[in-house]
Design a protein around this motif. Structure first.
Motif, PDB file in Angstrom:
ATOM      1  N   ALA A 208       0.816  -1.221   0.000  1.00 18.85           N
ATOM      2  CA  ALA A 208       0.000   0.000   0.000  1.00 18.85           C
ATOM      3  C   ALA A 208       0.845   1.264   0.000  1.00 18.85           C
ATOM      4  N   GLY A 209       2.145   1.126   0.224  1.00 21.59           N
ATOM      5  CA  GLY A 209       3.017   2.293   0.277  1.00 21.59           C
ATOM      6  C   GLY A 209       3.083   3.082  -1.009  1.00 21.59           C
ATOM      7  N   VAL A 210       2.690   2.468  -2.125  1.00 19.44           N
ATOM      8  CA  VAL A 210       2.734   3.182  -3.409  1.00 19.44           C
ATOM      9  C   VAL A 210       1.754   4.349  -3.445  1.00 19.44           C
ATOM     10  N   VAL A 211       0.811   4.383  -2.505  1.00 16.29           N
ATOM     11  CA  VAL A 211      -0.144   5.502  -2.459  1.00 16.29           C
ATOM     12  C   VAL A 211       0.588   6.819  -2.249  1.00 16.29           C
TER      13      VAL A 211
ATOM     14  N   GLU B 101       6.610  -4.102   2.081  1.00 21.29           N
ATOM     15  CA  GLU B 101       5.763  -2.971   2.446  1.00 21.29           C
ATOM     16  C   GLU B 101       6.343  -2.241   3.650  1.00 21.29           C
ATOM     17  N   GLU B 102       6.282  -0.896   3.612  1.00 21.84           N
ATOM     18  CA  GLU B 102       6.806  -0.105   4.723  1.00 21.84           C
ATOM     19  C   GLU B 102       6.067  -0.428   6.014  1.00 21.84           C
ATOM     20  N   GLY B 103       6.790  -0.277   7.123  1.00 15.72           N
ATOM     21  CA  GLY B 103       6.249  -0.652   8.428  1.00 15.72           C
ATOM     22  C   GLY B 103       4.942   0.013   8.784  1.00 15.72           C
ATOM     23  N   ARG B 104       4.774   1.289   8.390  1.00 15.05           N
ATOM     24  CA  ARG B 104       3.525   1.999   8.703  1.00 15.05           C
ATOM     25  C   ARG B 104       2.320   1.302   8.095  1.00 15.05           C
ATOM     26  N   TYR B 105       2.484   0.843   6.857  1.00 15.40           N
ATOM     27  CA  TYR B 105       1.370   0.204   6.166  1.00 15.40           C
ATOM     28  C   TYR B 105       1.204  -1.259   6.598  1.00 15.40           C
ATOM     29  N   GLN B 106       2.297  -1.890   6.978  1.00 15.60           N
ATOM     30  CA  GLN B 106       2.183  -3.233   7.563  1.00 15.60           C
ATOM     31  C   GLN B 106       1.356  -3.171   8.837  1.00 15.60           C
ATOM     32  N   GLN B 107       1.584  -2.131   9.635  1.00 16.27           N
ATOM     33  CA  GLN B 107       0.836  -1.971  10.875  1.00 16.27           C
ATOM     34  C   GLN B 107      -0.642  -1.734  10.594  1.00 16.27           C
ATOM     35  N   LEU B 108      -0.945  -0.891   9.602  1.00 13.51           N
ATOM     36  CA  LEU B 108      -2.343  -0.666   9.236  1.00 13.51           C
ATOM     37  C   LEU B 108      -2.990  -1.950   8.733  1.00 13.51           C
ATOM     38  N   ARG B 109      -2.246  -2.733   7.971  1.00 15.98           N
ATOM     39  CA  ARG B 109      -2.767  -3.989   7.444  1.00 15.98           C
ATOM     40  C   ARG B 109      -3.161  -4.933   8.582  1.00 15.98           C
ATOM     41  N   LYS B 110      -2.348  -4.944   9.638  1.00 19.01           N
ATOM     42  CA  LYS B 110      -2.644  -5.780  10.802  1.00 19.01           C
ATOM     43  C   LYS B 110      -3.869  -5.258  11.549  1.00 19.01           C
TER      44      LYS B 110
ATOM     45  N   ARG C 167     -10.243  -3.761   1.567  1.00 20.29           N
ATOM     46  CA  ARG C 167     -11.393  -2.874   1.376  1.00 20.29           C
ATOM     47  C   ARG C 167     -11.159  -1.521   2.039  1.00 20.29           C
ATOM     48  N   ARG C 168     -10.587  -1.548   3.230  1.00 18.72           N
ATOM     49  CA  ARG C 168     -10.326  -0.296   3.934  1.00 18.72           C
ATOM     50  C   ARG C 168      -9.216   0.499   3.243  1.00 18.72           C
ATOM     51  N   PHE C 169      -8.260  -0.204   2.662  1.00 17.68           N
ATOM     52  CA  PHE C 169      -7.228   0.486   1.894  1.00 17.68           C
ATOM     53  C   PHE C 169      -7.831   1.175   0.668  1.00 17.68           C
ATOM     54  N   PHE C 170      -8.850   0.570   0.062  1.00 21.13           N
ATOM     55  CA  PHE C 170      -9.498   1.202  -1.089  1.00 21.13           C
ATOM     56  C   PHE C 170     -10.059   2.559  -0.682  1.00 21.13           C
ATOM     57  N   PHE C 171     -10.784   2.606   0.425  1.00 19.78           N
ATOM     58  CA  PHE C 171     -11.359   3.878   0.878  1.00 19.78           C
ATOM     59  C   PHE C 171     -10.265   4.842   1.333  1.00 19.78           C
ATOM     60  N   PHE C 172      -9.198   4.299   1.900  1.00 20.86           N
ATOM     61  CA  PHE C 172      -8.057   5.117   2.287  1.00 20.86           C
ATOM     62  C   PHE C 172      -7.444   5.791   1.062  1.00 20.86           C
ATOM     63  N   PHE C 173      -7.281   5.032  -0.020  1.00 20.46           N
ATOM     64  CA  PHE C 173      -6.728   5.578  -1.257  1.00 20.46           C
ATOM     65  C   PHE C 173      -7.649   6.648  -1.836  1.00 20.46           C
ATOM     66  N   GLN C 174      -8.952   6.397  -1.792  1.00 23.54           N
ATOM     67  CA  GLN C 174      -9.899   7.381  -2.316  1.00 23.54           C
ATOM     68  C   GLN C 174      -9.869   8.669  -1.498  1.00 23.54           C
ATOM     69  N   PHE C 175      -9.737   8.504  -0.197  1.00 23.95           N
ATOM     70  CA  PHE C 175      -9.638   9.688   0.656  1.00 23.95           C
ATOM     71  C   PHE C 175      -8.395  10.495   0.317  1.00 23.95           C
ATOM     72  N   GLN C 176      -7.308   9.822  -0.045  1.00 19.49           N
ATOM     73  CA  GLN C 176      -6.099  10.522  -0.446  1.00 19.49           C
ATOM     74  C   GLN C 176      -6.355  11.376  -1.698  1.00 19.49           C
TER      75      GLN C 176
ATOM     76  N   LEU D  50       1.701  16.546  12.466  1.00 16.74           N
ATOM     77  CA  LEU D  50       1.972  16.506  13.899  1.00 16.74           C
ATOM     78  C   LEU D  50       1.119  15.493  14.658  1.00 16.74           C
ATOM     79  N   LYS D  51      -0.078  15.204  14.146  1.00 14.65           N
ATOM     80  CA  LYS D  51      -1.013  14.415  14.947  1.00 14.65           C
ATOM     81  C   LYS D  51      -1.491  13.117  14.303  1.00 14.65           C
ATOM     82  N   VAL D  52      -1.359  12.959  12.984  1.00 17.36           N
ATOM     83  CA  VAL D  52      -2.017  11.811  12.345  1.00 17.36           C
ATOM     84  C   VAL D  52      -1.000  10.941  11.597  1.00 17.36           C
ATOM     85  N   THR D  53      -0.869  11.141  10.290  1.00 17.96           N
ATOM     86  CA  THR D  53      -0.125  10.197   9.448  1.00 17.96           C
ATOM     87  C   THR D  53       1.353  10.513   9.303  1.00 17.96           C
TER      88      THR D  53
END
Length: 264
Positions: free
Chosen positions: A34-37, A92-101, A109-118, A227-230
């Motif tokens: 998912a890091g390609v986003v 895959e980068e650690g940040r996205y591995q953690q989200l995958r878990k 499915r959640r990554f799809f909506f995450f990509f759309q939000f981007q 500072l607070k999120v991603t």
């Protein structure tokens, strides 16, 4: 095309960015990375700039200036990220591995909506570009000259920070160590600082146009995300997982954000 409403430009940009992110999600799903986003989030800003350059009805010099700034900065960052991510495309980068878990068993499915939000965020953050590119007033204001100067400083600073980190990581002697050289000696995230400063420059540039004050939304959102999120929270959490005590010592001696202040 001279009379195309700004909301038409917004809709065209939104559809384009969301379609791009849909295609990127298909690729990410296939390669399980998912890091390609991050690459295409950066490239989407030049896409918006090209749309505005071709269709927006604003004064030619101003429109060309803001669009060129966005294209140069977005292409530079996107290409920098592409080189880094593609070099380990199967990991895959650690940040996205953690989200995958965290998102299992519905991660894809959640990554799809995450990509759309981007893709949606690309258009929301592009407010200063829209405001500037549709302004028909001839001539440039002091705000636009000041915004360009600040943009040049921010892009230069971010480029230096990225190159310093890449050179540090490239040296096998530094494997497992924390980068604390150059700008990274003073700040744990000088690249993020200059990225935010770049969005401040777009806001300053937009102040030369009607309703330019609305563009403050962009640097405010970027600062909050960093500072607070991603941004910093996810990056530092991953650094603590991978580097442990070494990164804790680094945290204790450096500024989290501003690159010219060092603790101690």
């Amino acid at each position: 095309m001279d009379n195309i409403p700004v909301w038409h430009l917004v809709i065209i940009s939104l559809i384009t960015c969301c379609v791009i992110m849909g295609l990127v999600w298909l690729w990410a799903h296939k390669i399980k990375n998912a890091g390609v986003v991050d690459i295409f989030w950066s490239y989407n800003f030049p896409v918006i700039a090209i749309i505005l350059l071709l269709l927006a009805p604003g004064f030619g010099t101003r429109k060309t200036m803001i669009c060129a700034m966005v294209i140069i900065a977005g292409f530079r960052l996107g290409t920098h990220l592409a080189i880094r991510i593609v070099s380990h495309i199967k990991e895959e980068e650690g940040r996205y591995q953690q989200l995958r878990k965290e998102w299992a068993p519905n991660a894809e499915r959640r990554f799809f909506f995450f990509f759309q939000f981007q893709g949606i965020s690309n258009v929301l953050l592009a407010i200063p570009f829209f405001v500037s590119a549709v302004n028909p007033a001839p001539g440039l204001s002091p705000f636009e000259y000041a915004g360009f100067a600040l943009w040049f400083i921010s892009v230069t600073g971010e480029t230096i920070a990225d190159r310093q980190l890449a050179a540090f990581k490239k040296d096998p002697v530094n494997k497992g160590k924390v980068c604390d050289t150059g700008l990274w000696h003073y700040s744990r995230h000088p690249n993020y600082f200059f990225e935010w400063l770049m969005w401040v420059s777009y806001f300053v540039f937009a102040l030369g146009s009607p309703y330019g004050y609305l563009a403050v939304i962009s640097p405010a959102i970027i600062l909050y995300l960093l500072l607070k999120v991603t941004g910093i929270p996810a990056t530092e959490a991953q650094s603590l997982r991978s580097k442990g005590e070494a990164f804790k010592k680094y945290q204790a001696s450096t500024s989290v954000f501003v690159p010219w202040f060092k603790k101690g």
